[in-house]
Design a protein around this motif. Sequence first.
Motif, PDB file in Angstrom:
ATOM      1  N   ILE A  30     -23.357  41.304  37.201  1.00 48.22           N
ATOM      2  CA  ILE A  30     -22.464  39.877  36.383  1.00 48.22           C
ATOM      3  C   ILE A  30     -21.008  38.762  36.912  1.00 48.22           C
ATOM      4  O   ILE A  30     -21.120  37.941  36.683  1.00 48.22           O
ATOM      5  N   VAL A  61     -22.695  30.658  32.139  1.00 53.91           N
ATOM      6  CA  VAL A  61     -23.333  31.643  33.208  1.00 53.91           C
ATOM      7  C   VAL A  61     -23.287  33.295  32.683  1.00 53.91           C
ATOM      8  O   VAL A  61     -24.209  34.126  32.718  1.00 53.91           O
ATOM      9  N   LEU A  62     -22.803  33.661  31.835  1.00 55.18           N
ATOM     10  CA  LEU A  62     -22.189  35.107  30.261  1.00 55.18           C
ATOM     11  C   LEU A  62     -23.712  34.704  30.298  1.00 55.18           C
ATOM     12  O   LEU A  62     -24.663  35.704  30.094  1.00 55.18           O
ATOM     13  N   CYS A 105     -26.788  35.723  31.955  1.00 57.27           N
ATOM     14  CA  CYS A 105     -27.046  36.556  32.924  1.00 57.27           C
ATOM     15  C   CYS A 105     -27.367  37.768  31.352  1.00 57.27           C
ATOM     16  O   CYS A 105     -27.652  38.944  31.775  1.00 57.27           O
ATOM     17  N   GLN A 109     -21.471  37.656  39.579  1.00 60.87           N
ATOM     18  CA  GLN A 109     -22.497  35.669  39.135  1.00 60.87           C
ATOM     19  C   GLN A 109     -21.458  34.918  39.162  1.00 60.87           C
ATOM     20  O   GLN A 109     -21.564  33.791  38.890  1.00 60.87           O
ATOM     21  N   LEU A 110     -21.307  34.935  38.166  1.00 58.37           N
ATOM     22  CA  LEU A 110     -19.888  34.106  37.444  1.00 58.37           C
ATOM     23  C   LEU A 110     -18.573  33.895  38.653  1.00 58.37           C
ATOM     24  O   LEU A 110     -18.639  32.876  38.351  1.00 58.37           O
TER      25      LEU A 110
END
Length: 701
Positions: A518, A395-396, A399, A521-522
């Motif tokens: 962010i 995920v990161l 992003c 989103q995680l």
Amino acid sequence: MRAPLAWLQDFVEIKESAETLATRLTMGGLEVESVEREPTPESPLAPVLDLYVTPNRGDCLSMVGVAREIAALTDRPLTLPSIPSSQIGGEAAQQTSVRIEEPDLCPRYAARIVRGVRIGPSPKWMQERLRAAGQRPINNVVDVTNYVMLELGQPLHAFDLKKLHGECIVVRRARAGETITTLDGEERVLSPDILVIADADRPVAVAGVMGGANSEVGDATTDILLESAHFHSLAVRRACRQLNLRTEASYRFERIVDPNGVIRALDRACQLLAQIGQPEAVPGVVDIYPCPIQPRRLDLRVARAARLLGVPVSAQTCLDCLRRLGLTVTLEDEAEKLLVEVPTFRPDLKLEEDLIEEVGRIHGYEAIPERLPVGTTTLGGDSEEHKLLRRIRTVLVGCGLQEVMNHSLSGPSLLDALDDEARRVRVRNALSSGVSLLRRSLLPLLVETVRRNLARGQSNLALFEIGRVWQWEETADGAREPKEYVRVGGVLYGALCSPDWTQHGKPEPADFYLLRGIVEQLLKALRIDHAAFIPLEQPERFPQFHPRHTALVRLTDEAFDGGILGELLPDYAVALDLRERLYLFELSVEALQAALPKEDKPYRPPSRFPAVTRDLAPRIPPDVLYKQVDEAIKTLQLPILEAVRLTDVYTGEPLPEGWKSLTLSFTFRSETGTLTEVEVNTAVERIRHVLEERCGAVFPA
């Protein structure tokens, strides 16, 4: 260590070639690094074994020790030198005295006196053996002490008796400010940590390392005092390190010398002196041994030996292997257990497993058959924690962040106020202050990573790290112990995207809302939909964070924080030479793991029916947070409400001071049919009503 075969043959019969013997010794655990050929008058190329002796096998730093290994591995008798024994006390005790002030560092010290010696070269045969073993001949007295050290493994030292003040020996710690000029001609400053051999007035040797020039045996020497002692390995190692001095004697003492071989070495030296034409020693020996070191006694279970070695071995095999090594062994027939007395020249044998290893190597590792391992196989797989960490990384990276890895050791930092001093885990004997702590947070080193990149011309940085942190915690019984946790942290500095991907050439710099996006989103990717972002109520707990641009992350209803995200306070940014605003976050992986949904979310196909969007612009009082607005809407549990988005926040005229106007966009959709105007209007009215009632919202006419 160099071991000439001609010397070894004094103690054990050697039938093999040097190369074959080297292979057998290496397979038995005593590695032979090379076989050299030393020219001698008797043989143009006499073989010499160059041995690598591990630190736990100090007994092999002698010809007798190596011969004992050869005898055990080849099952041949070991012939030790025939040495006449001396009487404790006697005339020698009337002519000199020994006092041990530090028995913990020197458990035993013995001395003999030889009068009327004539200093000169040693016999040719002795010089040749010393050269073959890597020693330089000096004179007959010194050569005899070196010969005995190489033969029996016990270092000796000879003092000129007439140069000793008071003709006495005192074993003590050096006094502050004392110095000694050692035999290599160097003047050395001593500390109270160093054990010395002194006479009545001054140090005459560094214990176990090197003698002093003030008592050196020279051409005019006629009377000598021979020293043979047992020094604690740590005391010798400490002195060598502080003085930056290593010798053949210290090399052996650091690996532990047999304390019960002290007198035998003295007697052997006196025997050799007489053999090469020197006078007989003064009868008797001075032996100070306040607490004799006894042989260790161990049990060996034959069944356990078979299990560890992986091959059946009999009690007789175990008994035979251990006896060949010089151990005293008796057998208990009923229990098939061996009672083993370990001589003091083998201090490395401390456990039953050590004895079993000796059985294995003497019996021969090559005699153990090769078999494939047998056991139940299971399907491999990753742990739940590693699965979660892999999802976080994915995920990161998606992003736009780049993963870094910092050291787990850190030093003092401007961000240390994040930590409670009492909970830091300090490193004993740290090499420097920069690695004196186990990190308690990922953020200080992430900030240092930003600074290093800025110094190298990198101005736009989006980094994250997943790593372990440590802190002291109290246990249930009130004790304190260090606990280990896993964290994920990140930093944003400058812009997240390259200028090449912007319309006007200058990308927008990162801000708090990008950072929060962010993190959201995680959480969304992990399907944690009940997280809350809580403003700082106690900003003094986090003085490095901007109090109005920071939030705590609450992942569950329990009383612990999932993490923190926010802007570094500008004052700290200036102190760290940061020109732009810096945004940071750190989350607890344990908290994320606990907040994961317990069951997989069932699949729901997307609705076939169109969505309807409506906007509302409520005016919110100053003390109401958006979180309260969001929670108020969720309490309605409207089945047709698909999504809510905050699209704009306005403050200023004509609103009263502190009030905010929020633009909320609502998406409505039904899974059963197309929504009617009445259904949508009813839902909107219910939303207006709950915001007015629970949040004090006002809607413009």
